[in-house]
Design an enzyme around this catalytic site. Structure first.
Site, short mmCIF file in Angstrom:
data_model
loop_
_atom_site.label_atom_id
_atom_site.label_comp_id
_atom_site.label_asym_id
_atom_site.label_seq_id
_atom_site.Cartn_x
_atom_site.Cartn_y
_atom_site.Cartn_z
N CYS A 113 7.64 -4.01 1.22
CA CYS A 113 8.12 -2.81 1.93
C CYS A 113 8.85 -3.15 3.22
O CYS A 113 9.46 -2.27 3.83
CB CYS A 113 6.95 -1.90 2.23
SG CYS A 113 6.01 -1.51 0.75
N HIS A 252 9.02 2.64 7.61
CA HIS A 252 8.76 2.62 6.17
C HIS A 252 7.90 3.85 5.85
O HIS A 252 6.91 4.13 6.53
CB HIS A 252 8.03 1.33 5.81
CG HIS A 252 7.47 1.35 4.43
ND1 HIS A 252 8.19 1.79 3.35
CD2 HIS A 252 6.24 1.01 3.96
CE1 HIS A 252 7.44 1.72 2.27
NE2 HIS A 252 6.25 1.25 2.61
N ASN A 282 6.33 6.72 -1.40
CA ASN A 282 6.59 5.37 -0.88
C ASN A 282 7.51 4.63 -1.86
O ASN A 282 7.09 4.32 -2.98
CB ASN A 282 5.24 4.66 -0.74
CG ASN A 282 5.36 3.23 -0.28
OD1 ASN A 282 6.44 2.65 -0.27
ND2 ASN A 282 4.24 2.65 0.09
N1 ACO Z 1 -6.95 12.00 -5.68
C1 ACO Z 1 -8.20 12.44 -5.41
N2 ACO Z 1 -9.16 11.65 -4.91
C2 ACO Z 1 -8.82 10.36 -4.68
C3 ACO Z 1 -7.55 9.84 -4.95
C4 ACO Z 1 -6.59 10.72 -5.48
N3 ACO Z 1 -5.33 10.34 -5.77
N4 ACO Z 1 -7.52 8.53 -4.61
C5 ACO Z 1 -8.75 8.23 -4.15
N5 ACO Z 1 -9.53 9.33 -4.20
C6 ACO Z 1 -10.93 9.47 -3.78
C7 ACO Z 1 -11.69 8.17 -3.85
O1 ACO Z 1 -12.16 7.95 -5.15
C8 ACO Z 1 -12.79 8.43 -2.86
O2 ACO Z 1 -13.78 9.21 -3.49
P1 ACO Z 1 -15.34 8.94 -3.19
O3 ACO Z 1 -15.50 9.21 -1.72
O4 ACO Z 1 -16.02 9.91 -4.08
O5 ACO Z 1 -15.57 7.51 -3.53
C9 ACO Z 1 -12.13 9.31 -1.81
O6 ACO Z 1 -10.95 9.86 -2.42
C10 ACO Z 1 -11.71 8.56 -0.57
O7 ACO Z 1 -11.02 7.38 -1.00
P2 ACO Z 1 -10.45 6.35 0.05
O8 ACO Z 1 -9.79 5.23 -0.66
O9 ACO Z 1 -11.51 6.03 1.07
O10 ACO Z 1 -9.34 7.27 0.75
P3 ACO Z 1 -8.59 7.01 2.08
O11 ACO Z 1 -8.85 8.12 3.00
O12 ACO Z 1 -8.78 5.60 2.58
O13 ACO Z 1 -7.08 7.12 1.58
C11 ACO Z 1 -5.20 5.83 0.95
C12 ACO Z 1 -6.59 6.26 0.58
C13 ACO Z 1 -4.32 7.05 1.07
C14 ACO Z 1 -4.65 4.93 -0.15
C15 ACO Z 1 -5.27 5.07 2.30
O14 ACO Z 1 -6.20 4.03 2.25
C16 ACO Z 1 -3.95 4.51 2.68
O15 ACO Z 1 -3.05 5.23 3.00
N6 ACO Z 1 -3.80 3.16 2.68
C17 ACO Z 1 -2.55 2.54 2.95
C18 ACO Z 1 -1.83 2.55 1.67
C19 ACO Z 1 -0.38 2.35 1.85
O16 ACO Z 1 0.27 3.06 2.56
N7 ACO Z 1 0.09 1.36 1.14
C20 ACO Z 1 1.41 1.08 1.08
C21 ACO Z 1 1.83 0.33 2.30
S1 ACO Z 1 2.60 -1.10 1.87
C22 ACO Z 1 3.72 -0.64 0.82
O17 ACO Z 1 4.41 0.29 1.12
C23 ACO Z 1 3.81 -1.29 -0.51
#
Ligand code: ACO
Length: 325
Positions: A113, A252, A282
């Site tokens: 990215c 990004h 993204n």
């Molecule tokens: N829909 C519904 N529920 C979901 C989903 C979904 N799509 N995905 C995860 N959940 C659930 C999980 O199962 C979890 O449930 P549980 O509590 O019953 O176990 C709950 O939601 C919370 O999950 P987390 O993974 O803790 O959610 P978080 O608040 O951390 O958000 C996210 C996840 C959005 C992926 C976050 O960690 C994030 O933004 N990380 C950075 C990711 C990113 O931007 N990557 C790209 C950057 S680099 C590049 O661009 C390649």
């Protein structure tokens, strides 16, 4: 004279997939995706739209907008982690072929990215070093092809598209003034494709899921917020700028929560950040040039404006550029 952006182009597949549409086949919801990421839609390329196709369209758009003929291009750089062919030939070579510019040099740049931020710096170096006069820097991704559509924690995050800039010489005082390119290789496996390379060769025993993108979301989130602040603060400090001097920060477009947290920590008004992940999700190395292209079409980019780009992602790579438009 120094290297600067002469024009911006883009290409986005017409197929638009909303969160609600994803929720028809996946245990997710529009509410969850919007509240956790700021994403509302993504565009998904068809089988007839490989990465090189989208890259070519974005490059042609950039050339048309600059009023520059393809014969003037000296070098083509394609930043991508979703090449048409896994290892070689480079996707940039296919763009070179299809653009019809025999003998023009071309290569892919793989910094996930942060690819476009790296590409701007490399293109600038080629021009300032006298190697090339006009360089196409393209960010193009077909992330839908490496997305595990059965993994809701990653599938909702990504989209396809391409953006391109034509770099050339601009008047003194304008152009790309500064670049920072960094990597934290200790986080290499926080966001990666586990199988298919030389260390984990594809074999009949390969687990299919290992041929898709895999991410430690929390780790990437924490890294992304931290390096966003680091790059923006350092670019400002190195160039004697305060937040008031900046017209736009073009980050990004991974997740609005990352940008909100980074803006708060850096004490920069959120309004300075241009965000469009709501529409495109993204798109990795395509996201910054796609945002620049949208801004350009809206008439937001004016000569003399001070713009910061900031990229972060797989690698873990990060970096940015200070541009006087
Ligand atoms: N829909 C519904 N529920 C979901 C989903 C979904 N799509 N995905 C995860 N959940 C659930 C999980 O199962 C979890 O449930 P549980 O509590 O019953 O176990 C709950 O939601 C919370 O999950 P987390 O993974 O803790 O959610 P978080 O608040 O951390 O958000 C996210 C996840 C959005 C992926 C976050 O960690 C994030 O933004 N990380 C950075 C990711 C990113 O931007 N990557 C790209 C950057 S680099 C590049 O661009 C390649």
């Amino acid at each position: 004279m120094t290297a600067g952006v002469l024009s911006v182009g883009s290409y986005v597949p017409t197929r638009r997939v909303s969160n609600d549409e994803l929720a028809l086949t996946m245990d997710t919801s529009d509410e969850w995706i919007r509240s956790h990421t700021g994403i509302g839609n993504r565009h998904i390329a068809s089988d007839d739209e490989p990465t090189s196709f989208m890259a070519l369209r974005a490059a042609e758009d950039a050339l048309a907008r600059a009023g520059v003929s393809k014969e003037e291009v000296d070098q083509i750089i394609v930043a991508t982690i979703t090449p048409d062919y896994r290892d070689f030939p480079a996707t940039a070579n296919l763009v070179q072929r299809d653009l019809g510019v025999p003998h023009v040099g071309s290569f892919d740049l793989k910094a996930a990215c942060t690819g476009f931020a790296y590409g701007l710096a490399v293109g600038r170096g080629l021009i300032d070093g006298g190697v090339a006069k006009k360089v196409l820097v393209i960010g193009a991704e077909k992330l839908s092809a490496i997305t595990n559509w059965e993994d809701r924690s990653t599938a909702v995050l990504f989209g396809d598209g391409a953006g391109a800039v034509l770099l050339g010489s601009v008047d003194e005082g304008r152009g790309i003034q500064d670049s920072i390119l960094r990597t934290d290789g200790t986080g290499a496996e926080a966001l990666f494709m586990p199988a298919g390379g030389t260390s984990t060769r594809f074999s009949p025993e390969t687990v299919p899921q290992d041929l898709f993108l895999k991410m430690d979301g929390q780790k990437v989130y924490n890294f992304a917020v931290r390096v966003n602040v680091e790059i923006v603060s350092e670019l400002m400090e190195r160039n004697g700028l305060t937040p008031d001097d900046i017209d736009y920060i073009v980050p990004h477009q991974a997740n609005f929560r990352i940008i909100h947290a980074a803006a708060r920590r850096a004490k920069i008004p959120l309004e300075k950040y241009y965000l469009n992940m709501e529409e495109y999700a993204n798109t990795s190395s395509a996201s910054i040039p796609l945002a620049l292209s949208e801004m350009d079409r809206k008439g937001l980019l004016k000569p003399g404006m001070r713009i910061l780009t900031v990229g972060f992602g797989g690698g873990l790579t990060y970096g940015g550029n200070y541009i006087v438009w």
